[in-house]
Design an enzyme around this catalytic site. Structure first.
Site, PDB file in Angstrom:
ATOM      1  N   GLU A  68      93.318 -32.701  -1.721  1.00  0.00           N
ATOM      2  CA  GLU A  68      93.075 -34.211  -1.690  1.00  0.00           C
ATOM      3  C   GLU A  68      93.051 -34.749  -3.220  1.00  0.00           C
ATOM      4  O   GLU A  68      91.950 -35.085  -3.505  1.00  0.00           O
ATOM      5  CB  GLU A  68      91.967 -34.466  -1.016  1.00  0.00           C
ATOM      6  N   GLU A 267      87.013 -41.543   2.785  1.00  0.00           N
ATOM      7  CA  GLU A 267      88.489 -41.100   3.070  1.00  0.00           C
ATOM      8  C   GLU A 267      89.447 -42.063   2.446  1.00  0.00           C
ATOM      9  O   GLU A 267      89.447 -43.222   3.217  1.00  0.00           O
ATOM     10  CB  GLU A 267      88.583 -40.813   4.472  1.00  0.00           C
TER      11      GLU A 267
END
Ligand code: 0X9
Ligand code: ZN
Ligand code: ZN
Length: 305
Positions: A68, A267
């Protein structure tokens, strides 16, 4: 060389940490709180105007999950904006006058390095355990919050392996120990992941609503609206279990149950077109919009101390 608009390697980030701390001695200090499984340093930057008394603080980490990459990019961006806008931006100035922000630019350093050198889609840590050749634990299944009861795997080969025990990972234990040690000063916990454009809060290990559900939701919706105001990026806010999926052992639920009321998981972009492979051209807009949400949460925390 380091750049805020590219995905920096760990060695670039490490050098950037040192130069940022030396260039801003009155606002930034570096703290090594431990070492990873493979021996790399676990580093925090403490940002805030120096004070003789202990200030209330916000703890923010990025890079739990190796692939990520936008998450560590955001933590670096946050530090840049903090030092560049302190003294001119009234919100940032009062924030850093009254509070400290502990920023952990990369939580899962070994995994981050591995995602650069061997496998771009790596998620977990890089720890080895006996009895299997599979490597790594999901650090966001390794905290002591309903540990391994739902949405996590006891199979060491799974990408959501919860680990041998809660806090089996040195990275988890080190951060949990730091937060426990500073429990009375840490008023908010923010953990940055990607992707899906969500702003989540407890709980994820149960569908039960948190005791502070309505305040957590109101603040999340305000933060999301601030984020959206810049480029129109849409975010969904809600408790983890109902909004993304039930999954136990996460740091957000653990921090909340420890008593840190304002506990949020971001997120970041996007919703799946690029997914984890978000182009570098989106680093700047993603970070600029996320700054508005983080500042919104931080200001709410500061105003409700
Ligand atoms: O599954 C996760 O750990 C997070 N999503 S990700 O795609 N970045 O892996 C969501 C975490 C939400 N919070 C908890 N499950 N506690
Ligand atoms: Zn993640
Ligand atoms: Zn900016």
């Amino acid at each position: 060389a380091h750049s805020y608009t590219k995905y920096n390697t760990w060695s670039e980030i490490e050098a950037w940490i040192d130069s940022t701390a030396s260039a801003n001695p009155t606002l930034v200090s570096k703290q090594v709180i431990g070492n990873t499984f493979e021996g790399r340093p676990l580093i925090l930057l403490k940002i805030g105007k120096s004070s003789t008394s202990t200030k209330p603080a916000i703890f923010m980490d990025c890079g739990f999950h190796a692939r990520e990459w936008i998450a560590p990019a955001f933590c670096q961006w946050f530090v840049k904006e903090a030092v560049e806008t302190y003294g001119s931006d009234t919100e940032m100035t009062s924030l850093l006058n009254d509070m400290d922000v502990y920023v952990m630019p990369v939580f899962n350093v070994d995994g981050y390095v591995f995602s650069h050198t061997n496998n771009r889609m790596w998620r977990k840590t890089r720890s080895k355990i006996s009895g299997t050749s599979c490597i790594g634990t999901d650090p966001n299944r390794n905290f002591d919050a309903g540990w391994c009861t739902i949405g996590a795997s006891s199979d060491p080969c799974s990408d959501t392996f919860c680990g041998k025990t809660p806090e089996s990972e040195i990275e988890t234990k080190t951060v949990a120990d730091f937060i426990r040690r500073n429990k009375s000063t840490i008023k908010a916990y923010i953990t940055v992941h990607s992707y899906s454009q969500l702003l989540l809060f407890p709980y994820s290990y149960t569908f039960n609503l948190a005791a502070h559900h309505s305040e957590l939701l109101t603040v999340a919706q305000g933060a999301s609206a601030a984020l959206t105001s810049l480029y129109g990026t849409r975010y969904t806010s809600g408790p983890g279990a109902a909004t993304i999926y039930p999954a136990a052992g996460g740091s957000d639920d653990w921090a909340y149950d420890l008593g840190i009321k304002y506990s949020y998981t971001f997120e970041l972009r996007d919703t799946g077109f690029y997914g984890f492979l978000l182009p570098e051209s989106q680093i700047k807009p993603t970070c600029e919009e996320t700054m508005l949400a983080v500042k919104y949460i931080a200001t709410h925390v500061k105003n409700n101390l």
